[in-house]
Write an enzyme that holds these catalytic residues in place. Structure first.
Site, PDB file in Angstrom:
ATOM      1  N   GLU A 209       0.777  -1.462  -0.057  1.00  0.00           N
ATOM      2  CA  GLU A 209      -0.157   0.075  -0.024  1.00  0.00           C
ATOM      3  C   GLU A 209       1.001   1.179  -0.174  1.00  0.00           C
ATOM      4  OE1 GLU A 209      -1.380   3.158   1.012  1.00  0.00           O
ATOM      5  OE2 GLU A 209      -2.048   2.528   2.988  1.00  0.00           O
ATOM      6  N   CYS A 243      -1.658   9.207   2.867  1.00  0.00           N
ATOM      7  CA  CYS A 243      -1.407   8.517   1.492  1.00  0.00           C
ATOM      8  C   CYS A 243      -2.547   8.781   0.595  1.00  0.00           C
ATOM      9  CB  CYS A 243      -1.049   7.037   1.633  1.00  0.00           C
ATOM     10  SG  CYS A 243      -2.755   6.124   2.543  1.00  0.00           S
TER      11      CYS A 243
END
Length: 458
Positions: A209, A243
């Site tokens: 990720e 993110c």
């Protein structure tokens, strides 16, 4: 500390088949739930020390999601762990077939510093629910949080089941040399490539990720006032250190000026009289991160913000107008409160331009034209698309979370975490009834076999 010995001890414990028991997994999840609740005030304190995070924001972004995830698995795990029956074709009948979710075994989780509890423990919850043992390596940058995680777990879980290992790059490097059964990494694309390369040496499956430059498109039919407030919130959450933070704006020229003015109002409304003393606004993680972000600011293009204090690791939301793809700030993920603004006139040309760039973890579109929305859904490859909001898609437990291409691979959170940390073993059980057609000698069987397969295809 001998990491190889820790892994071998976990392998021995896993071999006892203790973690295969669903009741055992649920018991560990309940133990973890109680551990988080018991240490809630200490978690707030650690996040305050690492990121100057406000208590409300810490609860909403770290503690509440963890409790929700645990509660989901406590309730749904027996159902998730069931065998999944599948149909059996005539060619292998009589028989029954199913898929059985089984744990991979020993899992390595490498987590980041920006949401140190949520992004460490969320994948851990999925690994526990799936029946694995875990070595968790938290970030060395969120020192208070990582130390607290280690203390919490060392006093609650046996090392041959869950081990927390703190340290820097050297520790991560040594762990990546070991033969785990699965590696789960959250972090930058640059480090993700290193993790993937190390995993390939032992053919270890991975989930990465990563992140990337998540675009935020504001079209001419958007509600500018609402859009500005939601963009401002998404960009300033954790001081932009997320993110899925909107990395930059792509704004239709016809609404550019109005959006800039509304963004200024929105930031002022969220953080009146913002300074390094403001309690609701997070700090940057360290001086290195401050210096990196500061070097990206083109003073001539700043139209709002640019308040900063290296001593307090403070940097305000800063709008950088008239940005271009050649600017340094547009080369990599910003991961901070800087918001460059680019403009477009033609939607299709703009989308084609975005399609030629690295695939982002998230993308945002403010506008109501369904044809344009469908074009984004169908043609633009991104981890997720959220329309008329930012970040809220991550709060939907029914949407798996993960990237594609440069922003990673693999999904997690809730059901997706169970599927990620489980291997779905294919199983078939045949009866003793026998058909001789498939066995040699094949003399005079060719035409029969052809007819048989034609029959099966109907």
């Amino acid at each position: 500390m001998n990491y190889k010995d820790i892994l071998q001890n976990q392998q021995k414990f896993f071999a006892t088949a203790t973690t295969l028991d669903i009741g055992y997994r649920i018991k560990q999840l309940k133990k973890l739930r109680q551990l988080i609740i018991k240490n809630e005030s200490r978690i707030f304190k650690a996040l305050k020390q690492d990121l100057k995070r406000a208590k409300t924001e810490s609860y909403g972004s770290e503690i509440a999601p963890l409790i929700n995830e645990i509660d989901f698995f406590i309730k749904k795990l027996p159902q998730l762990a069931k065998e999944k029956k599948v149909r059996t074709p005539l060619i292998v009948s009589p028989a029954k077939a199913f898929q059985k979710p089984v744990p991979y075994g020993q899992v390595l989780i490498i987590s980041p510093w920006n949401f140190p509890f949520d992004l460490s423990l969320t994948p851990l919850i999925g690994a526990i629910a799936s029946g694995n043992t875990v070595i968790l390596k938290p970030s060395e940058y969120s020192t208070a949080s990582s130390a607290l995680i280690e203390e919490m777990f060392s006093n609650t879980f046996a090392n041959d089941y869950i081990t927390i290992i703190n340290g820097g790059v050297d520790v991560t490097t040594e762990l990546l040399k070991l033969d785990f059964n699965y590696i789960f990494f959250i972090g930058s694309t640059r480090v993700g490539k290193i993790v993937l390369k190390a995993a390939s040496e032992n053919l270890i499956p991975t989930s990465l990720e990563l992140g990337g430059k998540s675009p935020c498109i504001v079209d001419k039919d958007a509600n500018i006032e609402v859009s500005a407030k939601r963009i401002a919130w998404g960009k300033s959450l954790n001081s932009g250190q997320a993110c899925v933070s909107p990395d930059y704006l792509m704004v239709h020229t016809s609404v550019h000026d109005k959006l800039i003015e509304e963004l200024k109002k929105a930031f002022d409304s969220l953080y009146p009289n913002l300074s390094e003393k403001t309690k609701d606004y997070s700090s940057l993680i360290n001086e290195h991160h401050f210096d990196r972000l500061n070097s990206l600011i083109d003073e001539d293009k700043v139209v709002y913000g640019n308040l900063k204090s290296k001593e307090h690791l403070f940097m305000s939301p800063t709008i950088i107008d008239n940005a271009s793809w050649d600017d340094e700030i547009m080369q990599d993920e910003i991961f901070g409160p800087l918001l460059p603004v680019l403009t477009f006139d033609n939607f299709s040309e703009m989308i084609n331009d975005l399609k030629s760039r690295p695939k982002p973890l998230a993308s945002y579109y403010f506008g109501h034209n369904k044809e344009k929305q469908n074009k984004l859904i169908d043609e633009f490859l991104t981890g997720a698309i959220c329309f008329n909001d930012t970040i809220s898609h991550t709060m939907n437990r029914y949407l798996p979370f993960g990237g594609v291409g440069d922003s990673g691979h693999g999904k997690y959170r809730f059901k997706a975490s169970f599927e990620t940390f489980s291997f779905y073993k294919s199983v078939q059980k045949r009866s003793l009834m026998e058909f001789s057609l498939r066995y040699p000698p094949y003399k005079k069987k060719y035409q029969l076999i052809r007819r048989f397969f034609r029959f099966l295809s109907k």
